[in-house]
Design an enzyme around this catalytic site. Structure first.
Site, PDB file in Angstrom:
ATOM      1  N   SER A  28       0.799  -1.230   0.000  1.00  0.00           N
ATOM      2  CA  SER A  28       0.000   0.000   0.000  1.00  0.00           C
ATOM      3  C   SER A  28       0.829   1.276   0.000  1.00  0.00           C
ATOM      4  CB  SER A  28      -0.958  -0.002   1.185  1.00  0.00           C
ATOM      5  OG  SER A  28      -0.243  -0.089   2.386  1.00  0.00           O
TER       6      SER A  28
ATOM      7  N   HIS B 209      -5.820  -4.235  -0.974  1.00  0.00           N
ATOM      8  CA  HIS B 209      -5.778  -3.164  -1.989  1.00  0.00           C
ATOM      9  C   HIS B 209      -5.915  -3.708  -3.402  1.00  0.00           C
ATOM     10  CE1 HIS B 209      -4.906   0.450   0.387  1.00  0.00           C
ATOM     11  NE2 HIS B 209      -4.238  -0.350   1.194  1.00  0.00           N
TER      12      HIS B 209
ATOM     13  N   LYS C 167     -12.463  -1.205   1.693  1.00  0.00           N
ATOM     14  CA  LYS C 167     -11.774  -0.333   0.737  1.00  0.00           C
ATOM     15  C   LYS C 167     -12.631  -0.213  -0.528  1.00  0.00           C
ATOM     16  CE  LYS C 167      -7.405  -0.629   2.994  1.00  0.00           C
ATOM     17  NZ  LYS C 167      -6.499  -1.620   3.567  1.00  0.00           N
TER      18      LYS C 167
HETATM   19  C1  LIG Z   1      -6.292  -1.899   4.984  1.00  0.00           C
HETATM   20  C2  LIG Z   1      -5.668  -3.227   5.102  1.00  0.00           C
HETATM   21  C3  LIG Z   1      -6.145  -4.144   6.047  1.00  0.00           C
HETATM   22  C4  LIG Z   1      -7.210  -3.788   7.027  1.00  0.00           C
HETATM   23  O1  LIG Z   1      -8.457  -3.801   6.451  1.00  0.00           O
HETATM   24  P1  LIG Z   1      -9.694  -3.199   7.277  1.00  0.00           P
HETATM   25  O2  LIG Z   1     -10.867  -3.850   6.650  1.00  0.00           O
HETATM   26  O3  LIG Z   1      -9.646  -1.724   7.110  1.00  0.00           O
HETATM   27  O4  LIG Z   1      -9.485  -3.618   8.698  1.00  0.00           O
HETATM   28  C5  LIG Z   1      -5.571  -5.392   6.078  1.00  0.00           C
HETATM   29  N1  LIG Z   1      -4.563  -5.724   5.242  1.00  0.00           N
HETATM   30  C6  LIG Z   1      -4.074  -4.870   4.339  1.00  0.00           C
HETATM   31  C7  LIG Z   1      -2.978  -5.299   3.421  1.00  0.00           C
HETATM   32  C8  LIG Z   1      -4.609  -3.590   4.238  1.00  0.00           C
HETATM   33  O5  LIG Z   1      -4.133  -2.732   3.339  1.00  0.00           O
END
Ligand SMILES: *Cc1c(COP(=O)(O)O)cnc(C)c1O
Length: 394
Positions: free
Chosen positions: A183, A211, A242
């Site tokens: 990310s 992502h 997301k």
């Molecule tokens: C954002 C993210 C998470 C967390 O996801 P949420 O649903 O916001 O708790 C987990 N793993 C990765 C790789 C992320 O980028």
């Protein structure tokens, strides 16, 4: 000293201020969308994970409203007691179909999913091998597991092979864990190589595609689909927070994974299920992805346009392969100054500096969304140009 003054926390906060890393949380006075009302000012929002603009989509909102009418506001219990209402099962079946996997188990968030799944699927006598840049929630999940741990250098397949050669024979099960999309830089894991190595050394693979889902592959089916690796990755993690625009996390895998997790995943056993509004909204979003690639196409068109324009202006946008667009500034203070000046100009982009990224690689991380209009993007590009010149960045 009065213990209840929490003096030690006051001292820690002072230290944050001295280090120049103290911040207050910005407040958004409306929905998460292309333009937001941040701290009372309208700004173009280049910092959300709402990749497809579904967080405030009328169809998704209506699904949430309808679910509240029928199911109420809360699930009322953990899933293993009476919190497992039929909408959750529907969401899981739909996601399994969408991902072309046997079964899906949903969690309250992506973070919950990682901390629940990793400790449930490996045990003492097993080994976890993790990319050094994996997400914090993976790191937490790995810490909670009783398995031994090893790290390989970021996306370095020679280093992954070295760890496998040195350690594989000492363990029963070995699990290789990687983000699908990293990310901070927007680069992709070398999934075909990781899967080939896992098969060569009889290891399992675990890809956190937070992502990647909704972004990569056919209609956003994720990085496993993007690389044509269906059936060869053992555990695929996705988030509903997301691109899907709501909240929640899930693992797509075999039926046995789902059954085992229903007995052993601690967030399912000890924390209340997703609320009905969120579950119904996520179902609607996934249906929209399955009906059409309109949203993912718009996302990629916007991202390509924005990256090309910034590149032409002379900004360093790194080696992203996704709509995540880092604008590398380097110096930490300059990075934060750039972010602040853009905000004053009506564009919100968060600055990311050490310790989140290595020293001297401070950056603005632009998150492009399908919700951005061409006017939004052109306005943002014009501000990047003006402020970038003022600060001698271009
Ligand atoms: C954002 C993210 C998470 C967390 O996801 P949420 O649903 O916001 O708790 C987990 N793993 C990765 C790789 C992320 O980028």
């Amino acid at each position: 000293m009065n213990k209840h003054e929490l003096t030690y926390l006051k001292e820690k906060i002072e230290q944050l201020k001295n280090d120049g890393v103290y911040r207050e949380l910005p407040v958004n006075y409306g929905p998460c969308d292309n333009v937001i009302n941040l701290n009372g000012h309208e700004v173009v929002n280049l910092s959300s994970n709402n990749y497809l603009g579904l967080a405030n989509h009328p169809r998704v909102k209506q699904a949430a409203i309808d679910a509240v009418q029928k199911y109420g506001a809360g699930a009322g219990a953990v899933r293993t007691i009476v919190g497992n209402y039929d909408l959750i099962e529907q969401l899981e079946d739909l996601l399994a179909e969408f991902k072309h996997e046997d079964a899906v188990m949903c969690f309250q968030s992506g973070l919950n999913c990682n901390i629940g799944v990793i400790q449930a699927i490996v045990d003492r006598g097993d080994l976890i091998i993790s990319d050094e840049l994996n997400h914090a929630s993976i790191i937490d999940g790995v810490r909670l597991s009783k398995a031994d741990k090893a790290i390989f250098k970021h996306s370095d397949m020679n280093d992954l092979r070295r760890v496998l050669e040195e350690k594989r024979h000492n363990y029963k099960n070995v699990l290789i864990i990687t983000d699908g999309v990293f990310s901070m830089d927007g680069d992709l894991a070398k999934l075909p190589d990781i899967v080939a190595l896992a098969e060569e050394f009889d290891a399992m693979t675990y890809v956190d595609d937070a992502h990647g889902s909704g972004v990569l592959g056919e209609s956003g089916r994720g990085s496993v689909d993007h690389f044509g690796l269906h059936g060869r990755v053992d555990f695929i993690i996705g988030t509903l927070s997301k691109a899907i625009g709501v909240v929640g996390g899930y693992v797509a895998s075999k039926k046995e994974t789902k059954t085992w997790l229903s007995h052993r995943a601690r967030p399912l056993l000890f924390s209340t299920a997703l609320p009905p509004a969120a579950t119904a909204a996520a179902i609607e979003s996934v249906k929209m992805l399955m009906e059409s690639d309109e949203y993912t196409t718009k996302l990629w068109d916007n991202a390509t346009y924005f990256k090309e324009k910034l590149g032409t202006l002379g900004f360093d946008t790194g080696h992203s392969e996704t709509p995540i667009t880092p604008v590398i500034i380097g110096n930490e203070a300059k990075t934060m100054a750039f972010s602040k000046a853009l905000l004053e100009a009506g564009v919100y982009v968060s600055g990311i500096v050490f310790p989140t990224v290595p020293k001297g690689t401070g950056r603005l991380r632009v998150m492009i969304s399908a919700s951005h209009t061409k006017d939004n993007l052109d306005f943002a590009i014009a501000q990047f140009e003006r402020v970038g010149k003022e600060l001698n960045i271009i």
